[in-house]
Enzyme design. Structure first.
Site, short mmCIF file in Angstrom:
data_model
loop_
_atom_site.label_atom_id
_atom_site.label_comp_id
_atom_site.label_asym_id
_atom_site.label_seq_id
_atom_site.Cartn_x
_atom_site.Cartn_y
_atom_site.Cartn_z
N LYS A 195 0.91 -1.10 0.14
CA LYS A 195 0.00 -0.04 -0.08
C LYS A 195 0.75 1.34 0.03
O LYS A 195 2.03 1.28 0.43
CB LYS A 195 -0.76 0.15 1.14
CG LYS A 195 -1.84 -1.13 1.28
CD LYS A 195 -3.02 -0.72 0.11
CE LYS A 195 -4.07 -1.84 -0.10
NZ LYS A 195 -5.19 -1.98 0.92
N ARG A 222 -3.11 -10.79 3.76
CA ARG A 222 -3.37 -10.97 2.15
C ARG A 222 -2.29 -10.04 1.50
O ARG A 222 -1.99 -8.97 1.80
CB ARG A 222 -4.75 -10.20 1.92
CG ARG A 222 -4.94 -10.09 0.40
CD ARG A 222 -6.44 -9.54 0.43
NE ARG A 222 -6.73 -9.31 -1.15
CZ ARG A 222 -6.33 -8.62 -2.13
NH1 ARG A 222 -5.88 -7.34 -1.71
NH2 ARG A 222 -6.76 -8.69 -3.32
#
Length: 339
Positions: free
Chosen positions: A277, A312
């Site tokens: 991210k 994840r």
């Protein structure tokens, strides 16, 4: 007044009074949070019994995933425009090849046919099905039995994926996009991942604001779990995801990550999807998403120390290796396959 109870996990060979969710961390103390009072630390003995019960009750296996140990969910984006690997696995053969390559390192493969990066536009249902269902079917036809989750907001896409052999539905909208999805999941009796987000991917990063991001996200997920239960999906088949990077600033992400263990109070397994991210690039000084593996692994291990059950990730081999060593050196116990 509403109080929120965050177990303070101990990831240590020395046993704690309580095991957190039947997993690998324990706790003796709890941080008591509210919207009007300063946080305070209390003994676990002073926490209401119903809260303790939710915190300590072992999370049952989901689609064969053992929630008593950390599990890896490998990301398979079969999209042309995902933020980190868009276009790399488009087409049946590249997608299947990537899935088979990651399978030895992961516990579940998450197949997604619609990018949810900031600014992404909605993909037509037929196009999303064409991207995802054939990949899942091909994996099953070639004998791969690794559990598969379908990353979608849409009931028709989820139905096609389940028909092709998927085992789990992973909804980034938290059942807030397609009113038919909850009924489908209930009817098929499959696990459901509920993620927190605001608005849609196209607009979610447009000045997101919260009164208290940790408690606001908790309350939203609590409401979504309640709605899922009302639709016939039992809590023990629900996984919650705080939605790192979905309608959150860097400061919001860090506030959530620092106190992730509060979400155990929902009585569900927790999924964290922070891999590659933007905040990792900012803090880790890595502009290119594919250069963010070290930072992504660091965040993943911090989450495991807070008892998060599912990670994840994009960099599956790197994370799997780091996780094996982190658990072995912290608890002093080698993985079964290494003995």
């Amino acid at each position: 007044m509403t109080y929120y109870y965050r177990p303070i996990p101990r990831f240590d060979p020395v046993p704690s009074r309580h095991r957190l969710a039947g997993g690998w961390t324990g706790f003796d103390r709890v941080e008591c949070l509210s919207r009007t009072e300063p946080p305070r630390i209390v003994s676990a003995d002073d926490v209401p019994p119903d809260v303790i019960e939710r915190l300590v009750t072992p999370r049952p296996a989901l689609a064969g995933l053992d929630m008593s140990r950390p599990c890896l969910m490998g990301i398979l984006n079969v999209t042309p425009d995902s933020f980190s690997d868009g276009g790399r696995h488009v087409g049946l053969e590249p997608a299947v090849a990537r899935a088979l390559a990651m399978a030895p390192d992961v516990d579940v493969i998450d197949v997604g046919g619609e990018s949810t990066r900031p600014g992404a536009v909605e993909v037509a249902v037929d196009a999303e099905i064409e991207r995802t269902a054939p990949v899942i079917a091909a994996l099953r036809e070639r004998g791969n039995r690794t559990p598969v989750s379908i990353d979608t907001r849409k009931s028709a896409v989820a139905a096609a994926a389940l028909d092709a052999g998927a085992d789990i539905v992973n909804d980034v909208s938290g059942l807030d996009f397609d009113p038919e999805l909850a009924g489908l999941v209930a009817d098929r009796q499959v696990p459901l991942c509920l993620m927190h987000s605001v608005k849609t991917p196209a607009t979610m990063q447009n000045n997101p604001r919260y009164d208290d991001v940790l408690l606001d996200v908790y309350d939203c997920l609590d409401a979504r779990v309640t709605a899922a239960e009302a639709a016939g999906i039992p809590r023990n088949r629900i996984v919650v995801d705080p939605g790192i990077g979905f309608g959150k600033t860097l400061e919001h992400n860090l506030a959530l990550l620092a106190r992730l263990s509060v979400f155990h109070s929902l009585g569900c397994a927790i999924l964290l999807g922070a891999s590659r991210k933007r905040f990792i690039g900012t803090l880790g000084r890595a502009d290119a998403p594919e250069a963010r593996s070290p930072g992504s692994v660091a965040v993943a291990l911090a989450a495991v120390a807070q008892g998060v059950q599912i990670l994840r990730v994009h960099d599956t081999a790197d994370t799997a290796q780091a996780l094996r060593l982190f658990v072995a050196t912290t608890l002093g116990v080698a993985p079964e396959e290494a003995r």
